[in-house]
Design a protein around this motif. Structure first.
Motif, short mmCIF file in Angstrom:
data_model
loop_
_atom_site.label_atom_id
_atom_site.label_comp_id
_atom_site.label_asym_id
_atom_site.label_seq_id
_atom_site.Cartn_x
_atom_site.Cartn_y
_atom_site.Cartn_z
N PRO A 73 -37.98 25.87 -14.93
CA PRO A 73 -37.16 26.34 -16.05
C PRO A 73 -37.31 27.83 -16.26
O PRO A 73 -38.31 28.44 -15.85
CB PRO A 73 -37.69 25.54 -17.24
N LEU A 74 -36.32 28.45 -16.92
CA LEU A 74 -36.33 29.89 -17.13
C LEU A 74 -37.27 30.32 -18.23
O LEU A 74 -37.66 31.50 -18.28
CB LEU A 74 -34.91 30.38 -17.44
N GLU A 75 -37.62 29.43 -19.14
CA GLU A 75 -38.56 29.75 -20.21
C GLU A 75 -39.74 28.79 -20.15
O GLU A 75 -39.56 27.60 -19.91
CB GLU A 75 -37.89 29.64 -21.58
N PRO A 76 -40.97 29.29 -20.34
CA PRO A 76 -42.13 28.40 -20.35
C PRO A 76 -42.17 27.56 -21.61
O PRO A 76 -41.51 27.87 -22.60
CB PRO A 76 -43.31 29.37 -20.29
N GLU A 77 -42.92 26.47 -21.55
CA GLU A 77 -43.13 25.66 -22.74
C GLU A 77 -43.93 26.48 -23.77
O GLU A 77 -44.67 27.39 -23.40
CB GLU A 77 -43.88 24.38 -22.38
N PRO A 78 -43.76 26.21 -25.05
CA PRO A 78 -44.50 26.95 -26.08
C PRO A 78 -46.00 26.95 -25.82
O PRO A 78 -46.59 25.92 -25.52
CB PRO A 78 -44.16 26.19 -27.37
N GLY A 79 -46.60 28.14 -25.88
CA GLY A 79 -48.03 28.27 -25.67
C GLY A 79 -48.45 28.47 -24.23
O GLY A 79 -49.62 28.70 -23.96
N GLN A 80 -47.51 28.37 -23.28
CA GLN A 80 -47.84 28.56 -21.87
C GLN A 80 -47.44 29.94 -21.39
O GLN A 80 -46.49 30.54 -21.90
CB GLN A 80 -47.15 27.49 -21.02
N CYS A 81 -48.16 30.44 -20.38
CA CYS A 81 -47.84 31.75 -19.81
C CYS A 81 -46.68 31.63 -18.83
O CYS A 81 -46.52 30.61 -18.17
CB CYS A 81 -49.06 32.32 -19.07
N PRO A 82 -45.85 32.66 -18.73
CA PRO A 82 -44.73 32.61 -17.78
C PRO A 82 -45.22 32.63 -16.34
O PRO A 82 -46.27 33.20 -16.02
CB PRO A 82 -43.93 33.87 -18.12
N THR A 83 -44.48 31.99 -15.45
CA THR A 83 -44.78 31.97 -14.03
C THR A 83 -43.48 32.15 -13.24
O THR A 83 -42.39 31.86 -13.73
CB THR A 83 -45.43 30.65 -13.60
N TYR A 84 -43.61 32.67 -12.02
CA TYR A 84 -42.50 32.80 -11.08
C TYR A 84 -41.29 33.47 -11.74
O TYR A 84 -41.42 34.53 -12.32
CB TYR A 84 -42.15 31.44 -10.47
N ALA A 85 -40.10 32.85 -11.69
CA ALA A 85 -38.87 33.50 -12.17
C ALA A 85 -38.93 33.81 -13.66
O ALA A 85 -38.20 34.68 -14.14
CB ALA A 85 -37.66 32.63 -11.87
N GLN A 86 -39.78 33.11 -14.41
CA GLN A 86 -39.86 33.35 -15.85
C GLN A 86 -40.29 34.78 -16.16
O GLN A 86 -39.93 35.32 -17.21
CB GLN A 86 -40.85 32.36 -16.47
N HIS A 87 -41.03 35.43 -15.26
CA HIS A 87 -41.44 36.81 -15.50
C HIS A 87 -40.26 37.75 -15.61
O HIS A 87 -40.33 38.77 -16.31
CB HIS A 87 -42.36 37.28 -14.36
N TYR A 88 -39.18 37.46 -14.91
CA TYR A 88 -38.04 38.37 -14.88
C TYR A 88 -37.20 38.31 -16.14
O TYR A 88 -36.32 39.14 -16.35
CB TYR A 88 -37.17 38.07 -13.65
N ILE A 89 -37.46 37.34 -17.00
CA ILE A 89 -36.73 37.22 -18.27
C ILE A 89 -37.44 38.03 -19.36
O ILE A 89 -36.84 38.41 -20.36
CB ILE A 89 -36.62 35.74 -18.70
N TYR A 90 -38.72 38.34 -19.14
CA TYR A 90 -39.53 39.01 -20.14
C TYR A 90 -39.41 40.53 -20.03
O TYR A 90 -38.89 41.06 -19.06
CB TYR A 90 -41.00 38.60 -19.99
N ASP A 91 -39.93 41.22 -21.05
CA ASP A 91 -40.03 42.67 -21.01
C ASP A 91 -40.86 43.07 -19.79
O ASP A 91 -41.90 42.45 -19.51
CB ASP A 91 -40.70 43.18 -22.29
N PRO A 92 -40.42 44.08 -19.02
CA PRO A 92 -41.13 44.43 -17.78
C PRO A 92 -42.61 44.73 -17.97
O PRO A 92 -43.43 44.31 -17.15
CB PRO A 92 -40.37 45.66 -17.29
N GLN A 93 -42.98 45.43 -19.04
CA GLN A 93 -44.39 45.75 -19.25
C GLN A 93 -45.18 44.49 -19.55
O GLN A 93 -46.31 44.31 -19.06
CB GLN A 93 -44.54 46.76 -20.40
N GLU A 94 -44.62 43.59 -20.34
CA GLU A 94 -45.29 42.32 -20.63
C GLU A 94 -45.45 41.50 -19.36
O GLU A 94 -46.49 40.87 -19.13
CB GLU A 94 -44.50 41.55 -21.68
N ALA A 95 -44.40 41.48 -18.52
CA ALA A 95 -44.47 40.75 -17.26
C ALA A 95 -45.53 41.34 -16.34
O ALA A 95 -46.30 40.60 -15.70
CB ALA A 95 -43.11 40.74 -16.58
#
Length: 279
Positions: free
Chosen positions: A124-146
Motif C-alpha cells: 500500500p502507498l501509506e503505512p498502517e498507523p504507527g508503522q514506519c514507511p517502507t519501499y514506495a511509501q517513502h516517495y509519498i513523504y517529505d524528502p527530508q523525512e524520507a
C-alpha cells in the motif's frame, strides 16, 4: 520435480559468462548458444532471438550516478560494494523468495540459491498507523523525512550516498511522479470522514500501454522515453495480470506479473534511474 533434492557429488562449472551475442551484445555462457551455432560463431535465442527482438538502449545514467559506478574514490567503492543494499533502500517493490542460506559455508563468492519462485511485490502507498514507511511509501513523504528514515533503517550505509541517490531518483525517475499522482487520486476519492473508514478498498491500477503497430504478444517496446503506463480505476472490471494494483492502505502485498513493463524498473531503481520500461 517431486523427488527429494539431493546435493550433487560434484559442482558443474559453466566457466566464465563472457561470450557476447553478436546481435544485442548480451553476455552469455558458451553452453547457452543455439545448437545450430558454433563456438567460433555463436548465436543466442534467449536474449534477442538472434536479433529478431530489438529494444532501445538504456540512456547513460545521470553524471552523479555514473561517478558512483566508475570513480575510484572511497565513496564510489563503498557504493559498489553495497550496491544491492542501496538498491533495496530505494526500490518501489520488495522481493519475496525462500533462500537457502546453508550453501554459503566456505570460501569463494556468495551463491544465491532459492527454493521455489522469486516474486516482486508491491504494498500500500501509506503505512498502517504507527508503522514506519517502507519501499514506495517513502516517495509519498517529505524528502527530508524520507531520507532521515532511510538513514535510520540503514546504519551501515553512507548517509551522503543515500542523500545523493535520493536526489537523483527524485529528479529523474518518472515513477516518483506516477506514485505521487496515484496517491493524490486515491486521497481525492476519500473526500469525507465517512469514506475514510473504507480506505482499504480504494485502489487504482498502473496499466501498460501498447506500442502503436506492435503486436501485444511481442516484446518490442516504444522508442519514446516516457513510461508507457497510465493510472486508471477498474470500473468494475477484473484487473489484468499486466496491471499493477495500488492500494491506499491495507490490501496486503500484491504480486506483480513479470510481463508488466514496470516489473524490472520498480525493483532495480539504481540500474534504471530514469524508470525506463522493460520486460
Amino acid at each position: 520435480a517431486r523427488r527429494p533434492y539431493r546435493e550433487p557429488a560434484e559442482r558443474h562449472d559453466l566457466g566464465s559468462m563472457d561470450v557476447e551475442c553478436p546481435e544485442c551484445k548480451a553476455l552469455h555462457w558458451s553452453a547457452e548458444r543455439l545448437s545450430t551455432s558454433t563456438a567460433s560463431q555463436p548465436k543466442f535465442g534467449i536474449c534477442c532471438d538472434s536479433g529478431q527482438v530489438k529494444l532501445p538502449a538504456l540512456r547513460d545514467p545521470p553524471p552523479a550516478l555514473r561517478t558512483l559506478f566508475c570513480a575510484d574514490t572511497d565513496q564510489a567503492k563503498e557504493f559498489r560494494d553495497n550496491i544491492w543494499k542501496y538498491n533495496r533502500t530505494f526500490a518501489f517493490t520488495s522481493i519475496h523468495v525462500n533462500e537457502d542460506h546453508s550453501i554459503n559455508n566456505g570460501r569463494g563468492p556468495p551463491v544465491f540459491r532459492i527454493f521455489g519462485e522469486l516474486y516482486h511485490r508491491g504494498g500500500p502507498l501509506e503505512p498502517e498507523p504507527g508503522q514506519c514507511p517502507t519501499y514506495a511509501q517513502h516517495y509519498i513523504y517529505d524528502p527530508q523525512e524520507a531520507l532521515d528514515n532511510r538513514v535510520r533503517l540503514n546504519g551501515g550505509l553512507n548517509p551522503e550516498t543515500l542523500s545523493l541517490l535520493q536526489n537523483i531518483i527524485l529528479q529523474h525517475n518518472t515513477y516518483v511522479d506516477t506514485y505521487r499522482h496515484a496517491h493524490e487520486v486515491m486521497n481525492a476519492q476519500l473526500s469525507n470522514a465517512e469514506a475514510e473508514s473504507n480506505s482499504e478498498r480504494v485502489s487504482v491500477f498502473l496499466r501498460a500501454l501498447e506500442a502503436p503497430g506492435v503486436h501485444r504478444r511481442r516484446g518490442n517496446l516504444p522508442t519514446a522515453s516516457e513510461v508507457a503506463v497510465i493510472i486508471c480505476d477498474s470500473n468494475g472490471e477484473t484487473p489484468s495480470c499486466r496491471d499493477v494494483a495500488l492500494h491506499l492502505r491495507g490490501g496486503g502485498l500484491q504480486i506483480i506479473n513479470d510481463l508488466h513493463p514496470s516489473y524490472t524498473p520498480l525493483q532495480y531503481v539504481v540500474l534504471f534511474p530514469y524508470g525506463e520500461p522493460g520486460w
